[in-house]
Scaffold this active site. Structure first.
Site, PDB file in Angstrom:
ATOM      1  N   GLY A  14      46.768  43.249  79.414  1.00  0.00           N
ATOM      2  CA  GLY A  14      45.637  42.375  79.722  1.00  0.00           C
ATOM      3  C   GLY A  14      44.345  43.163  79.775  1.00  0.00           C
ATOM      4  O   GLY A  14      43.541  43.035  80.699  1.00  0.00           O
ATOM      5  N   ALA A  15      44.118  43.990  78.736  1.00  0.00           N
ATOM      6  CA  ALA A  15      43.097  45.037  78.799  1.00  0.00           C
ATOM      7  C   ALA A  15      41.747  44.650  78.241  1.00  0.00           C
ATOM      8  O   ALA A  15      40.801  45.423  78.371  1.00  0.00           O
ATOM      9  CB  ALA A  15      43.618  46.267  78.044  1.00  0.00           C
ATOM     10  N   GLY A  59      37.898  41.548  82.197  1.00  0.00           N
ATOM     11  CA  GLY A  59      38.116  41.588  83.634  1.00  0.00           C
ATOM     12  C   GLY A  59      38.496  42.957  84.161  1.00  0.00           C
ATOM     13  O   GLY A  59      38.013  43.992  83.692  1.00  0.00           O
ATOM     14  N   TYR A  71      52.652  30.775  91.306  1.00  0.00           N
ATOM     15  CA  TYR A  71      51.824  31.964  91.115  1.00  0.00           C
ATOM     16  C   TYR A  71      52.108  32.991  92.208  1.00  0.00           C
ATOM     17  O   TYR A  71      52.336  34.181  91.925  1.00  0.00           O
ATOM     18  CB  TYR A  71      50.343  31.607  91.113  1.00  0.00           C
TER      19      TYR A  71
END
Length: 306
Positions: free
Chosen positions: A22-23, A26, A177
């Site tokens: 997830g680079a 953010g 989650y």
């Protein structure tokens, strides 16, 4: 523990290889930027390679000599995770830092390509499989570290890891989650126990970013709700750069022993400087964690070969 720790405390990381999932945006992007600034070789593991290359271009605009690479990884698909692992091993002989950062938050009900409830599948099971498939590189690298992302949303939950293949009629997106992030935290603790019991010097650390101003919040929501959510973050949360500090501390700080849970030191853990927290020790259950591990190996088909 160092007070007011920031990325300026990071030592020279020359020769170290890091993967960040997830680079491209953010806290994942900010993590890559800080590692690259300090001379690590950084692999951006991203679902959308075009966005990955855009992130690389941004990093190189700040640090033209940065050693950064893009590899495609879809944590929604076990086949993609296996392909990523093979490609990484073909290119790199060591792995100093595996930062399991990618995640999705409270989307509408859906399942992964392998039939898992999406939040459990992407946030936890995908990273469990990825770590197992890269375990040989991790173990072979001196002082390597695996960083797993928890969340404030998990702190008041009790483990209920029975619904990896949950049904739409039972789906509670906020609970799912929190459970997926609690599973990540239990995994980090269990992995450290297994490292230590086998005299492996690799370390496993859990952390959480507090409430950071990222695009994770509000994804999957209606446009107005998304705008309100993100506007509120500017009032109570911290920047994505500051949200990355617990990750960077866990990944680089020499005093880390393994097994810690790192998060912001401010009120309610919302923001602040990285510090060691006790909440994971209070939540942790050895029997539950061991059973979760066995279930995860069975569901993913990835066996950990220490």
């Amino acid at each position: 523990m160092t007070r007011e720790w920031t990325k300026s405390n990071i030592r020279d990381l020359s020769g170290k290889v890091a993967i960040v999932t997830g680079a491209n945006s953010g806290i994942g992007y900010e993590t890559c930027l800080a590692l690259a600034e300090n001379y690590a070789t950084v692999v951006l593991a991203v679902r959308n390679v075009n966005k990955g290359f855009e992130a690389v271009d941004k990093i190189k605009r700040e640090f033209p000599n940065a050693d950064v690479h893009v590899l495609q990884l879809d944590l929604n698909d076990l086949a993609s995770i296996r392909e990523f692992s093979q490609q990484f091993k073909q290119k790199f002989r060591s792995l100093s830092m595996l930062i399991n950062n990618a995640g999705i938050m409270v989307p509408p009900y859906r399942v992964t390509k392998d039939g898992f409830e999406s939040q459990f599948g992407v946030n936890y099971l995908g990273h469990f499989a990825l770590t197992g498939l890269l375990l040989d590189r991790i173990i072979a690298t001196p002082d390597s570290r695996v960083i797993s992302l928890g969340s404030l949303a998990a702190h008041k939950q009790k483990p209920e890891f029975k619904e990896f293949t949950g049904t739409k009629t039972k789906y509670k997106k906020f609970k799912s989650y929190g459970q997926s992030k609690l599973a990540c935290m239990f995994f980090a603790k269990e992995l450290q126990y297994r490292f230590r019991s086998r005299n492996i010097d690799s370390k496993s650390i859990a952390c959480h970013p507090g409430i950071a101003q990222t695009y994770l919040f509000g994804k999957g929501s209606r446009k107005l709700t998304r705008r309100l959510t993100r506007a509120s973050l500017k009032l109570i949360g911290q920047s994505a750069e500051a949200g990355a500090y617990p990750i960077l501390y866990a990944a680089t700080e020499p005093s880390v022993r393994g097994g810690e849970y790192i998060g912001p030191d401010g009120k309610k853990g919302i923001k602040g400087y990285p510090t060691e927290l006790n909440i994971l020790d209070e939540l942790f259950d050895e029997n539950v964690s061991s059973n979760l591990w066995l279930l995860s190996e069975s569901l993913t088909g990835v066996k950990y070969l220490f």
